[in-house]
Design an enzyme around this catalytic site. Structure first.
Site, mmCIF file in Angstrom:
data_model
loop_
_atom_site.group_PDB
_atom_site.id
_atom_site.type_symbol
_atom_site.label_atom_id
_atom_site.label_comp_id
_atom_site.label_asym_id
_atom_site.label_seq_id
_atom_site.Cartn_x
_atom_site.Cartn_y
_atom_site.Cartn_z
ATOM 1 N N ASP A 65 84.165 37.529 -37.871
ATOM 2 C CA ASP A 65 83.322 37.922 -36.978
ATOM 3 C C ASP A 65 82.414 38.183 -36.961
ATOM 4 O OD1 ASP A 65 85.653 39.543 -36.275
ATOM 5 O OD2 ASP A 65 84.852 41.727 -36.293
ATOM 6 N N TYR A 67 78.616 39.548 -35.627
ATOM 7 C CA TYR A 67 78.070 40.305 -36.323
ATOM 8 C C TYR A 67 78.100 41.005 -34.677
ATOM 9 C CZ TYR A 67 75.679 38.485 -39.932
ATOM 10 O OH TYR A 67 74.878 37.633 -41.336
ATOM 11 N N PHE A 78 77.119 34.213 -39.388
ATOM 12 C CA PHE A 78 75.738 35.010 -40.925
ATOM 13 C C PHE A 78 74.638 34.362 -40.302
ATOM 14 C CE2 PHE A 78 79.534 32.877 -43.055
ATOM 15 C CZ PHE A 78 80.086 34.319 -44.611
ATOM 16 N N HIS A 187 82.329 36.196 -51.172
ATOM 17 C CA HIS A 187 81.698 36.736 -50.028
ATOM 18 C C HIS A 187 80.238 36.779 -50.603
ATOM 19 C CE1 HIS A 187 80.055 37.953 -46.436
ATOM 20 N NE2 HIS A 187 81.366 37.192 -45.537
#
Length: 221
Positions: A65, A67, A78, A187
């Site tokens: 998703d 930010y 990222f 993660h």
């Protein structure tokens, strides 16, 4: 449907743009952006594609998703804009790169420098409503980005797929491991990374070693 995206990608994805689900998705996104603050800015929704043309892709990093706070998202998984504090996951990515390759932690979390080298920073969902993580999931983006992974898998060879966390790893079935290198780990978010399995995974050196073995220039992480 006409979509403004790098021509190399349009050639491979036009069949997706012409499907009914994509028309529905487009209308949903337009409605959301018209009545709420959404990220990334509309002109950057396909930023990952425009910075990393199809023929240049070497590495694929799959996020979930964008930010969802002001000023962060700019269409690359990222990554954050210049002068934005590093989110915790990005801090841990840079720590692992530093440990793995002895590369200094950068002053900016803007990963455009990776994208232009051939790192496809692909979120499974390309838009989000402010303050509401996951708010644009299950409206068609996942079908589209799965199609992106499928076309990369089918039409290219010797890619490196970096699958971090359960969600990204759930995409592994789309990838032919006889043609591509798949590196999986937990993660980089603190909750996962601190349990073990992120630090010391050496994904960045292993990625470059694979590329070099194939005669492909490594990434300057």
């Amino acid at each position: 449907m006409k979509v403004t995206i790098d021509p190399s990608w349009k050639a491979h994805l036009q069949s997706e743009f012409d499907k009914p689900y994509f028309a529905n998705l487009t209308q949903f996104v337009r409605d959301e952006y018209s009545r709420a603050v959404c990220f990334p800015p509309g002109k950057l929704i396909f930023n990952a594609f425009n910075l990393c043309p199809f023929d240049k892709v070497k590495v694929v990093i799959i996020g979930q998703d964008p930010y969802h706070e002001l000023g962060q998202a700019h269409g690359l998984s990222f990554s954050v804009n210049d002068n934005v504090a590093f989110p915790p996951s990005l801090q841990n990515i840079f720590k692992e790169i530093n440990d793995d390759l002895d590369v200094p932690i950068p002053t900016s979390g803007n990963l455009t420098r990776w994208a232009v080298q051939g790192v496809m920073l692909l979120n499974a969902t390309l838009t989000v409503r402010q303050h509401e993580a996951g708010s644009h999931q299950r409206h068609g983006w996942e079908e589209f980005t799965d199609a992106v992974i499928k076309v990369l898998n089918a039409e290219k060879s010797h890619l490196v797929f970096l699958l971090w966390g359960g969600y990204a790893r759930s995409k592994a079935y789309l990838i032919d491991r006889t043609k591509h290198c798949v590196l999986e780990s937990v993660h980089p978010s603190p909750l996962s990374a601190n349990r073990g399995g992120w630090f010391g995974n050496h994904h960045f050196s292993r990625c470059n070693a694979y590329l070099q073995d194939q005669g492909i220039a490594p990434i300057e992480w």
